[in-house]
Design an enzyme around this catalytic site. Structure first.
Site, short mmCIF file in Angstrom:
data_model
loop_
_atom_site.label_atom_id
_atom_site.label_comp_id
_atom_site.label_asym_id
_atom_site.label_seq_id
_atom_site.Cartn_x
_atom_site.Cartn_y
_atom_site.Cartn_z
N SER A 47 -6.33 -6.91 -8.86
CA SER A 47 -6.31 -8.04 -9.80
C SER A 47 -5.06 -8.01 -10.67
O SER A 47 -4.65 -9.04 -11.18
CB SER A 47 -7.51 -7.96 -10.76
OG SER A 47 -8.70 -7.92 -10.05
N HIS A 102 -6.46 -11.60 -2.99
CA HIS A 102 -7.29 -11.46 -4.19
C HIS A 102 -8.52 -12.35 -4.09
O HIS A 102 -8.44 -13.56 -4.32
CB HIS A 102 -6.46 -11.79 -5.44
CG HIS A 102 -7.17 -11.55 -6.73
ND1 HIS A 102 -7.19 -12.45 -7.75
CD2 HIS A 102 -7.92 -10.49 -7.14
CE1 HIS A 102 -7.90 -11.97 -8.75
NE2 HIS A 102 -8.35 -10.78 -8.40
N GLU A 117 -6.50 -15.79 -3.72
CA GLU A 117 -5.07 -15.85 -4.04
C GLU A 117 -4.36 -14.92 -3.06
O GLU A 117 -4.63 -13.71 -3.03
CB GLU A 117 -4.83 -15.42 -5.49
CG GLU A 117 -5.36 -16.45 -6.49
CD GLU A 117 -5.31 -15.98 -7.94
OE1 GLU A 117 -4.91 -16.76 -8.80
OE2 GLU A 117 -5.68 -14.82 -8.20
N ASN A 162 -6.11 -15.47 -13.46
CA ASN A 162 -6.23 -14.56 -14.59
C ASN A 162 -5.14 -14.82 -15.63
O ASN A 162 -5.36 -14.65 -16.82
CB ASN A 162 -6.19 -13.11 -14.13
CG ASN A 162 -7.54 -12.68 -13.56
OD1 ASN A 162 -8.57 -13.29 -13.87
ND2 ASN A 162 -7.55 -11.67 -12.72
N1 LIG Z 1 -15.07 -6.53 -9.73
C1 LIG Z 1 -14.44 -7.68 -9.79
O1 LIG Z 1 -14.92 -8.66 -10.36
C2 LIG Z 1 -13.10 -7.82 -9.09
C3 LIG Z 1 -12.62 -9.11 -8.79
C4 LIG Z 1 -11.42 -9.24 -8.09
C5 LIG Z 1 -10.70 -8.10 -7.75
N2 LIG Z 1 -11.18 -6.86 -8.09
C6 LIG Z 1 -10.39 -5.70 -7.65
O2 LIG Z 1 -11.01 -5.14 -6.49
C7 LIG Z 1 -10.82 -3.75 -6.44
C8 LIG Z 1 -12.17 -3.07 -6.32
O3 LIG Z 1 -12.95 -3.38 -7.45
P1 LIG Z 1 -14.54 -3.22 -7.44
O4 LIG Z 1 -15.02 -3.91 -8.66
O5 LIG Z 1 -15.10 -3.58 -6.11
O6 LIG Z 1 -14.66 -1.62 -7.63
P2 LIG Z 1 -15.93 -0.71 -7.36
O7 LIG Z 1 -15.77 0.46 -8.27
O8 LIG Z 1 -17.19 -1.50 -7.40
O9 LIG Z 1 -15.75 -0.23 -5.84
C9 LIG Z 1 -14.70 0.60 -5.42
C10 LIG Z 1 -15.19 1.38 -4.20
O10 LIG Z 1 -14.09 2.07 -3.64
C11 LIG Z 1 -14.54 3.34 -3.18
N3 LIG Z 1 -13.38 4.21 -3.06
C12 LIG Z 1 -12.71 4.91 -4.01
N4 LIG Z 1 -11.66 5.55 -3.47
C13 LIG Z 1 -11.66 5.23 -2.13
C14 LIG Z 1 -10.83 5.58 -1.03
N5 LIG Z 1 -9.76 6.36 -1.23
N6 LIG Z 1 -11.13 5.09 0.20
C15 LIG Z 1 -12.21 4.28 0.38
N7 LIG Z 1 -13.04 3.92 -0.64
C16 LIG Z 1 -12.76 4.39 -1.86
C17 LIG Z 1 -15.55 3.78 -4.23
O11 LIG Z 1 -16.45 4.75 -3.69
C18 LIG Z 1 -16.25 2.44 -4.54
O12 LIG Z 1 -17.38 2.23 -3.71
C19 LIG Z 1 -10.02 -3.39 -7.70
O13 LIG Z 1 -8.65 -3.36 -7.37
C20 LIG Z 1 -10.33 -4.54 -8.64
O14 LIG Z 1 -9.30 -4.77 -9.58
C21 LIG Z 1 -12.36 -6.70 -8.73
#
Ligand SMILES: NC(=O)c1ccc[n+]([C@@H]2O[C@H](COP(=O)([O-])OP(=O)(O)OC[C@H]3O[C@@H](n4cnc5c(N)ncnc54)[C@H](O)[C@@H]3O)[C@@H](O)[C@H]2O)c1
Length: 347
Positions: free
Chosen positions: A117, A138, A150, A186
């Site tokens: 993000s 994204h 995006e 954002n």
């Molecule tokens: N949550 C949101 O609303 C949102 C929206 C858009 C983008 N994002 C982006 O998406 C990404 C993930 O966010 P999220 O909210 O899903 O996080 P999350 O913490 O829910 O999930 C992350 C997952 O990645 C796994 N993980 C960690 N290291 C790893 C590795 N080396 N290999 C494989 N898996 C691994 C973890 O076990 C976990 O299950 C971030 O970059 C975040 O900025 C989040």
């Protein structure tokens, strides 16, 4: 593209895996260990299970979707993927080694995408020997529901068109943009939300009056403080910090009120309270243009800088934020009322 890898099956990764599997592609999901893999599988089963109970999927379709997803703890499972989307936590120290490794295990023709993000896609791309085949992809939360994607190209990317085509193929509306913190949604949204918080810092109006005005006068589905409670104040605070480091714009400097609430652990609905504990009250006494106008001017500047088209900005704000109209549609509606209120538009 027939096989898509997803690294990290948390909130976003599990949803992204579901998007591709629903569209008939083979999906390979990789997690850190067996326990995380079980959580990822549960996310997928629960999400598609809810669709079955609402009558949106048949049990057979659910089984077919789940059957297209292979789960593994070893990244070597990405060897045959045409695209890998990374969705691990928002930390450079996790993403950089992961991309270096993806570059090693994936075939040379594979495209590598990050769901970041706020981190620079350019820096992530440089962790690989194939920066021209690295992009941002994204998705918004929840990925199976939100239509907007995006697609972020760096100065070196040559594959944004291919990735946008794939996004369309799986039923999404892609917007192709450059690598700038916050992208479209954002950047515009958080600038507006933080500005609302700065008005609170300055005692300009109460949160109830600001929220009421933005709903009643500006026609938004909810006011900025109700929306901040939904997004999570910690997430908003972090993104504002990233935007401010990039832009230096005082409206991006995280507000005192926001910081105090985050420090007190009042992060919004996920902790049971943020700006509000329950339903916001209504109050009069704030003029919505105070907040609306800088937001519209930011959108105009984004367009003028060549970052995105007016249509893309409008679509992104409607699909990403649930707004009824995009900033340029709002401007067009205002133009018909009074140009005197809007000297920026005369230029
Ligand atoms: N949550 C949101 O609303 C949102 C929206 C858009 C983008 N994002 C982006 O998406 C990404 C993930 O966010 P999220 O909210 O899903 O996080 P999350 O913490 O829910 O999930 C992350 C997952 O990645 C796994 N993980 C960690 N290291 C790893 C590795 N080396 N290999 C494989 N898996 C691994 C973890 O076990 C976990 O299950 C971030 O970059 C975040 O900025 C989040």
């Amino acid at each position: 593209m027939e096989t898509v890898g997803v690294a990290g099956l948390g909130t976003m990764g599990a949803g992204i895996a579901e998007v591709f599997a629903r569209a008939g592609l083979a999906v390979v999901g990789v997690e850190t260990d067996e326990a995380a893999l079980r959580r990822g599988r549960a996310h997928l089963e629960n999400s598609t299970g809810r669709a079955v109970s609402r009558g949106r999927l048949s049990p057979e379709e659910q089984q077919a979707i789940l059957g297209r997803v292979t789960l593994a703890t070893d990244r070597a499972a990405f060897a045959e993927a045409d695209l890998v989307v990374e969705a691990v936590p928002e930390l450079m120290e996790l993403k950089l080694p992961l991309f270096a490794d993806l570059d090693r295990v994936c075939k040379p023709s594979a495209i590598l995408a990050t769901n970041t993000s706020s981190l620079p896609v350019t820096e992530i791309a440089l962790a690989t020997d194939r920066p021209s085949r690295v992009v941002g992809m994204h998705f918004f939360n929840p990925a199976p529901v939100m239509q907007l994607v995006e697609v972020v190209g760096t100065a070196r990317s040559t594959v944004t068109g291919e990735v946008a085509d794939l996004a369309r193929r799986v039923g999404k509306r892609p917007v192709v943009v450059g690598d700038r913190p916050g992208f479209v949604v954002n950047r515009l949204l958080l600038g507006y939300l933080n500005h609302a918080c700065l008005l609170l810092d300055q005692g300009v109006a109460s949160k109830e009056a600001i929220d009421t005005a933005m709903v009643v006068q500006a026609g938004l589905p909810m006011g900025p403080f109700a929306l901040l409670d939904l997004i999570g104040l910690d997430t908003a605070y972090e993104i504002c910090g990233v935007l401010h480091r990039d832009s230096g714009d005082p409206r991006h400097e995280p507000s005192r009120t926001l910081r105090n609430l985050v420090e007190r652990g009042r992060l919004g609905r996920k902790t049971g309270g943020g700006f509000y504990d329950g339903k916001p009250g209504t109050e009069e006494g704030f003029d919505a243009m105070v907040l609306l106008r800088p937001y519209l001017v930011d959108a105009i500047e984004m367009f003028r800088s060549g970052y995105a088209s007016q249509d893309d900005i409008d679509e992104a704000m409607k699909l990403g934020c649930g707004y009824r109209s995009g900033p340029f549609e709002t401007v067009a509606a205002l133009r018909t009322r009074s140009l005197d209120d809007f000297p920026e538009l005369e230029e």
